[in-house]
Design a protein around this motif. Structure first.
Motif, PDB file in Angstrom:
ATOM      1  N   ALA A 202       0.584  -1.068   0.202  1.00 59.09           N
ATOM      2  CA  ALA A 202       0.136   0.200  -0.352  1.00 59.09           C
ATOM      3  C   ALA A 202       1.163   1.100   0.328  1.00 59.09           C
ATOM      4  O   ALA A 202       0.409   2.536  -0.706  1.00 59.09           O
ATOM      5  N   GLY A 203       2.101   1.322   1.074  1.00 58.20           N
ATOM      6  CA  GLY A 203       2.420   2.297   0.815  1.00 58.20           C
ATOM      7  C   GLY A 203       3.755   2.931  -0.273  1.00 58.20           C
ATOM      8  O   GLY A 203       3.342   3.637  -0.935  1.00 58.20           O
ATOM      9  N   ALA A 233       5.605   6.469   3.558  1.00 58.64           N
ATOM     10  CA  ALA A 233       5.271   6.278   4.877  1.00 58.64           C
ATOM     11  C   ALA A 233       4.001   6.423   5.175  1.00 58.64           C
ATOM     12  O   ALA A 233       3.454   6.068   5.851  1.00 58.64           O
ATOM     13  N   LEU A 234       3.938   7.739   5.067  1.00 59.60           N
ATOM     14  CA  LEU A 234       2.303   7.822   6.223  1.00 59.60           C
ATOM     15  C   LEU A 234       1.119   7.717   5.427  1.00 59.60           C
ATOM     16  O   LEU A 234       0.106   7.536   6.246  1.00 59.60           O
ATOM     17  N   GLY A 235       1.274   7.295   4.004  1.00 60.68           N
ATOM     18  CA  GLY A 235       0.236   6.687   3.025  1.00 60.68           C
ATOM     19  C   GLY A 235       0.041   5.252   3.918  1.00 60.68           C
ATOM     20  O   GLY A 235      -1.158   4.747   4.317  1.00 60.68           O
ATOM     21  N   LEU A 270       6.773   2.771   7.730  1.00 63.88           N
ATOM     22  CA  LEU A 270       8.247   2.935   7.491  1.00 63.88           C
ATOM     23  C   LEU A 270       9.070   2.456   6.636  1.00 63.88           C
ATOM     24  O   LEU A 270       9.743   3.313   6.096  1.00 63.88           O
ATOM     25  N   TRP A 271       8.769   1.247   6.338  1.00 63.07           N
ATOM     26  CA  TRP A 271       9.861   0.471   4.885  1.00 63.07           C
ATOM     27  C   TRP A 271       9.939   1.180   3.997  1.00 63.07           C
ATOM     28  O   TRP A 271      10.652   0.719   2.846  1.00 63.07           O
ATOM     29  N   ALA A 272       7.943   1.223   3.546  1.00 71.06           N
ATOM     30  CA  ALA A 272       7.969   2.264   1.939  1.00 71.06           C
ATOM     31  C   ALA A 272       8.487   3.406   2.007  1.00 71.06           C
ATOM     32  O   ALA A 272       9.418   3.812   0.822  1.00 71.06           O
ATOM     33  N   GLY A 273       8.980   4.312   3.129  1.00 74.88           N
ATOM     34  CA  GLY A 273       9.478   5.280   2.901  1.00 74.88           C
ATOM     35  C   GLY A 273      10.690   5.016   2.795  1.00 74.88           C
ATOM     36  O   GLY A 273      11.684   6.030   2.007  1.00 74.88           O
TER      37      GLY A 273
END
Length: 293
Positions: A202-203, A233-235, A270-273
């Motif tokens: 999703a991120g 990350a926020l998403g 956070l890993w997505a960020g």
């Protein structure tokens, strides 16, 4: 709707318009391409790995269900990779990557069809029962609608269809975005409470959508790409919060707070960020390697 009807009921192609068959490892001029050959081999690798696990009894006590789950995971992963081709080609100034998009998209479709085929086999080919289950179970309905969308895009992915649909081809293939959203939702519904990879997906999907929304002139600028990292990350964190708040009885607010706590490691949002942070770094390294300022 008009585009879908034109895709479903095309006029006959004029004589001489049909192109000769081209193997996946051949380029537009039908010469061997090492890049395409490696990409094709990598596309086959997950299915081969699952097949080997099945043959060696490595899929546990319910091999069909586990194999079905693994192929489904690779379907959504390949869908993300397909969506990432255009951004990476633009950011890294590697236009040749764009030539792999069709192969990756068709590979995604192949895995989605394999996923459905394994589900049909697991249900002992009871087609009426399967049809009723697809209509009755929401997560199956969503997955099947997404599959139909992929079939439509795969069917119209050839050079002939690009010419036949003209400008409408790009509009039709924008359906990949709602299809990706449906696939992500299907992933969440299937994952239930084990959401680690679903949140990561999703991120990353938020990042891909945000990149598309950037002005065209900003899409390769490292600072603009850097700004997309917290967006991803926020998403991902907000989607995870919304899922727990709406679909479970777990404390969604505490889970959202946990996304900021790195004591026990990084959470998937956070890993997505982190993945998003790697993109501007790659852009800078690519520019330096090419000698650009």
């Amino acid at each position: 709707m008009q585009l879908l009807l034109r895709a479903a009921f095309p006029p006959a192609l004029p004589a001489g318009r049909a192109r000769a068959f081209r193997w996946p490892w051949q380029d537009q001029r039908r010469r061997f391409s090492a890049t395409r050959a490696v990409t094709f081999a990598l596309l086959l690798a997950p299915a081969a790995w699952v097949g080997w696990l099945a043959a060696s009894h490595g899929l546990g006590p319910e091999p069909w269900k586990e194999g079905l789950r693994e192929i489904g995971l690779w379907t959504i992963r390949l869908l993300l990779v397909t969506l990432a081709v255009t951004p990476l080609a633009r950011i890294l100034a590697l236009p040749q990557l764009a030539g792999l998009r069709r192969m990756l998209g068709l590979g995604t479709l192949a895995y989605a069809l394999l996923h459905l085929g394994m589900y049909v086999a697991n249900e002992n080919f009871r087609l009426l029962h399967i049809g009723a289950e697809i209509l009755r179970r929401f997560y199956l309905t969503i997955g099947f609608v997404g599959l139909l969308g992929l079939v439509a895009l795969g069917w119209t992915s050839t050079d002939g269809w690009v010419r036949h649909l003209g400008r409408g081809w790009k509009r039709l293939h924008l359906l990949i975005w709602p299809i990706a959203l449906l696939g992500c939702f299907h992933f969440f519904l299937q994952s239930k409470s084990a959401l680690w990879e679903a949140v990561l997906v999703a991120g990353l999907l938020v990042w891909l959508l945000a990149w598309r929304l950037l002005p065209a002139g900003w899409r390769a600028r490292p600072l603009a790409l850097l700004a997309l990292a917290p967006v991803a990350a926020l998403g991902g964190a907000l989607i995870e919060f919304a899922w727990y708040a709406l679909a479970t009885n777990l404390p969604a607010a505490r889970i959202l707070e946990a996304n900021l706590d790195v004591t026990f490691g990084l959470r998937p949002a956070l890993w997505a960020g982190v993945v998003a942070l790697a993109v501007p770094l790659l852009a800078v390294l690519r520019r330096r390697a090419a000698g650009s300022p």
